[in-house]
Design a protein around this motif. Sequence first.
Motif, PDB file in Angstrom:
ATOM      1  N   THR A   3       0.847  -1.184   0.000  1.00 44.91           N
ATOM      2  CA  THR A   3       0.000   0.000   0.000  1.00 44.91           C
ATOM      3  C   THR A   3       0.885   1.237   0.000  1.00 44.91           C
ATOM      4  O   THR A   3       1.829   1.336   0.780  1.00 44.91           O
ATOM      5  N   VAL A   4       0.578   2.176  -0.887  1.00 46.56           N
ATOM      6  CA  VAL A   4       1.324   3.422  -0.941  1.00 46.56           C
ATOM      7  C   VAL A   4       0.955   4.266   0.280  1.00 46.56           C
ATOM      8  O   VAL A   4      -0.210   4.375   0.644  1.00 46.56           O
ATOM      9  N   ARG A   5       1.977   4.836   0.908  1.00 46.64           N
ATOM     10  CA  ARG A   5       1.759   5.723   2.044  1.00 46.64           C
ATOM     11  C   ARG A   5       2.121   7.136   1.624  1.00 46.64           C
ATOM     12  O   ARG A   5       3.128   7.348   0.953  1.00 46.64           O
ATOM     13  N   VAL A   6       1.314   8.084   2.021  1.00 50.54           N
ATOM     14  CA  VAL A   6       1.510   9.474   1.616  1.00 50.54           C
ATOM     15  C   VAL A   6       2.299  10.240   2.678  1.00 50.54           C
ATOM     16  O   VAL A   6       2.010  10.155   3.866  1.00 50.54           O
ATOM     17  N   VAL A   7       3.287  10.972   2.195  1.00 48.92           N
ATOM     18  CA  VAL A   7       3.995  11.970   2.991  1.00 48.92           C
ATOM     19  C   VAL A   7       3.561  13.311   2.424  1.00 48.92           C
ATOM     20  O   VAL A   7       3.624  13.533   1.222  1.00 48.92           O
ATOM     21  N   VAL A   8       3.077  14.183   3.297  1.00 49.52           N
ATOM     22  CA  VAL A   8       2.604  15.490   2.843  1.00 49.52           C
ATOM     23  C   VAL A   8       3.656  16.541   3.181  1.00 49.52           C
ATOM     24  O   VAL A   8       4.198  16.554   4.283  1.00 49.52           O
ATOM     25  N   GLY A   9       3.966  17.344   2.175  1.00 49.38           N
ATOM     26  CA  GLY A   9       4.913  18.442   2.365  1.00 49.38           C
ATOM     27  C   GLY A   9       4.178  19.760   2.275  1.00 49.38           C
ATOM     28  O   GLY A   9       3.176  19.874   1.559  1.00 49.38           O
ATOM     29  N   GLY A  10       4.678  20.750   2.981  1.00 48.85           N
ATOM     30  CA  GLY A  10       4.039  22.065   2.973  1.00 48.85           C
ATOM     31  C   GLY A  10       4.903  23.116   2.300  1.00 48.85           C
ATOM     32  O   GLY A  10       6.027  23.365   2.738  1.00 48.85           O
ATOM     33  N   ALA A  11       4.376  23.701   1.246  1.00 50.28           N
ATOM     34  CA  ALA A  11       4.986  24.879   0.638  1.00 50.28           C
ATOM     35  C   ALA A  11       4.373  26.062   1.375  1.00 50.28           C
ATOM     36  O   ALA A  11       3.316  26.568   0.998  1.00 50.28           O
ATOM     37  N   VAL A  12       5.006  26.443   2.485  1.00 51.20           N
ATOM     38  CA  VAL A  12       4.452  27.452   3.383  1.00 51.20           C
ATOM     39  C   VAL A  12       4.844  28.837   2.892  1.00 51.20           C
ATOM     40  O   VAL A  12       6.027  29.138   2.723  1.00 51.20           O
ATOM     41  N   PHE A  13       3.823  29.660   2.662  1.00 52.09           N
ATOM     42  CA  PHE A  13       4.003  31.018   2.165  1.00 52.09           C
ATOM     43  C   PHE A  13       3.751  32.029   3.288  1.00 52.09           C
ATOM     44  O   PHE A  13       2.817  31.868   4.066  1.00 52.09           O
ATOM     45  N   ASP A  14       4.577  33.068   3.309  1.00 54.48           N
ATOM     46  CA  ASP A  14       4.349  34.189   4.214  1.00 54.48           C
ATOM     47  C   ASP A  14       5.071  35.405   3.640  1.00 54.48           C
ATOM     48  O   ASP A  14       6.266  35.324   3.329  1.00 54.48           O
ATOM     49  N   GLN A  15       4.364  36.499   3.468  1.00 50.14           N
ATOM     50  CA  GLN A  15       4.930  37.763   2.992  1.00 50.14           C
ATOM     51  C   GLN A  15       5.738  37.575   1.699  1.00 50.14           C
ATOM     52  O   GLN A  15       6.838  38.100   1.561  1.00 50.14           O
ATOM     53  N   GLY A  16       5.197  36.793   0.779  1.00 43.65           N
ATOM     54  CA  GLY A  16       5.846  36.617  -0.506  1.00 43.65           C
ATOM     55  C   GLY A  16       7.058  35.710  -0.491  1.00 43.65           C
ATOM     56  O   GLY A  16       7.863  35.711  -1.422  1.00 43.65           O
ATOM     57  N   ARG A  17       7.199  34.913   0.574  1.00 44.50           N
ATOM     58  CA  ARG A  17       8.363  34.037   0.709  1.00 44.50           C
ATOM     59  C   ARG A  17       7.917  32.599   0.946  1.00 44.50           C
ATOM     60  O   ARG A  17       6.826  32.339   1.447  1.00 44.50           O
ATOM     61  N   LEU A  18       8.825  31.654   0.617  1.00 43.74           N
ATOM     62  CA  LEU A  18       8.609  30.217   0.790  1.00 43.74           C
ATOM     63  C   LEU A  18       9.537  29.726   1.895  1.00 43.74           C
ATOM     64  O   LEU A  18      10.723  30.069   1.922  1.00 43.74           O
ATOM     65  N   LEU A  19       9.015  28.887   2.782  1.00 44.47           N
ATOM     66  CA  LEU A  19       9.807  28.353   3.888  1.00 44.47           C
ATOM     67  C   LEU A  19      10.574  27.111   3.449  1.00 44.47           C
ATOM     68  O   LEU A  19       9.991  26.165   2.915  1.00 44.47           O
ATOM     69  N   ALA A  20      11.877  27.105   3.703  1.00 42.59           N
ATOM     70  CA  ALA A  20      12.741  25.953   3.457  1.00 42.59           C
ATOM     71  C   ALA A  20      13.276  25.469   4.798  1.00 42.59           C
ATOM     72  O   ALA A  20      13.600  26.281   5.677  1.00 42.59           O
ATOM     73  N   ALA A  21      13.362  24.148   4.961  1.00 40.32           N
ATOM     74  CA  ALA A  21      13.823  23.553   6.213  1.00 40.32           C
ATOM     75  C   ALA A  21      14.986  22.607   5.927  1.00 40.32           C
ATOM     76  O   ALA A  21      14.894  21.750   5.053  1.00 40.32           O
ATOM     77  N   ARG A  22      16.107  22.775   6.661  1.00 38.26           N
ATOM     78  CA  ARG A  22      17.273  21.913   6.462  1.00 38.26           C
ATOM     79  C   ARG A  22      17.190  20.691   7.374  1.00 38.26           C
ATOM     80  O   ARG A  22      17.050  20.817   8.585  1.00 38.26           O
ATOM     81  N   ARG A  23      17.290  19.517   6.780  1.00 39.14           N
ATOM     82  CA  ARG A  23      17.199  18.255   7.523  1.00 39.14           C
ATOM     83  C   ARG A  23      18.390  18.085   8.449  1.00 39.14           C
ATOM     84  O   ARG A  23      19.524  18.366   8.079  1.00 39.14           O
ATOM     85  N   SER A  24      18.134  17.570   9.649  1.00 41.26           N
ATOM     86  CA  SER A  24      19.202  17.191  10.571  1.00 41.26           C
ATOM     87  C   SER A  24      19.295  15.677  10.689  1.00 41.26           C
ATOM     88  O   SER A  24      20.256  15.149  11.236  1.00 41.26           O
ATOM     89  N   ALA A  25      18.304  14.964  10.182  1.00 43.36           N
ATOM     90  CA  ALA A  25      18.271  13.497  10.243  1.00 43.36           C
ATOM     91  C   ALA A  25      17.317  13.006   9.161  1.00 43.36           C
ATOM     92  O   ALA A  25      16.466  13.768   8.710  1.00 43.36           O
ATOM     93  N   PRO A  26      17.437  11.762   8.749  1.00 41.14           N
ATOM     94  CA  PRO A  26      18.509  10.798   9.009  1.00 41.14           C
ATOM     95  C   PRO A  26      19.815  11.230   8.328  1.00 41.14           C
ATOM     96  O   PRO A  26      19.795  12.144   7.494  1.00 41.14           O
ATOM     97  N   PRO A  27      20.935  10.563   8.663  1.00 44.29           N
ATOM     98  CA  PRO A  27      22.251  10.994   8.162  1.00 44.29           C
ATOM     99  C   PRO A  27      22.319  11.165   6.643  1.00 44.29           C
ATOM    100  O   PRO A  27      22.949  12.108   6.163  1.00 44.29           O
ATOM    101  N   GLU A  28      21.645  10.297   5.889  1.00 44.42           N
ATOM    102  CA  GLU A  28      21.728  10.398   4.417  1.00 44.42           C
ATOM    103  C   GLU A  28      21.008  11.632   3.864  1.00 44.42           C
ATOM    104  O   GLU A  28      21.229  12.021   2.711  1.00 44.42           O
ATOM    105  N   LEU A  29      20.144  12.259   4.660  1.00 41.87           N
ATOM    106  CA  LEU A  29      19.440  13.465   4.216  1.00 41.87           C
ATOM    107  C   LEU A  29      19.924  14.731   4.926  1.00 41.87           C
ATOM    108  O   LEU A  29      19.595  15.840   4.517  1.00 41.87           O
TER     109      LEU A  29
END
Length: 137
Positions: A3-29
């Motif tokens: 069964t396919v499992r869904v991971v939902v990502g958020g393209a979060v907008f605020d004041q004309g900008r997009l939020l980017a988040a840097r992964r700290s885990a797992p090590p390969e990411l």
Amino acid sequence: MTTVRVVVGGAVFDQGRLLAARRSAPPELAGRWELPGGKLEAGESAEQALVRELREELGVEVEPLERIEGEWPLRPPYVLQVWTARLIDGEARPLQDHDELRWLTPDRVNEVDWLDQDRPAVAAAARLLGRAGASEV
């Protein structure tokens, strides 16, 4: 058949900008950037999962807006679906799975090393953000 499992990502907008988040885990990411989010839990809609995940990971409240067309394979059995969302309350902080956040204007989204799976959704989000203009998002 898995069964396919869904991971939902958020393209979060605020004041004309997009939020980017840097992964700290797992090590390969670790050290690469993504649209924040996480796995749907049983009985949740994608929108509910996005609100919950961003509350847990970043300490913010968002309003899901629309799904970005397409889905992108992650490691089996997961696929990524991305929704645009508007920041409605809180100041984003890296609480779980991330060690840095950045707000990027559409012309600067390529300044970070996005995870490969996130790149098509980031490009689509930047186009939407650029069309909408800072006052509407």
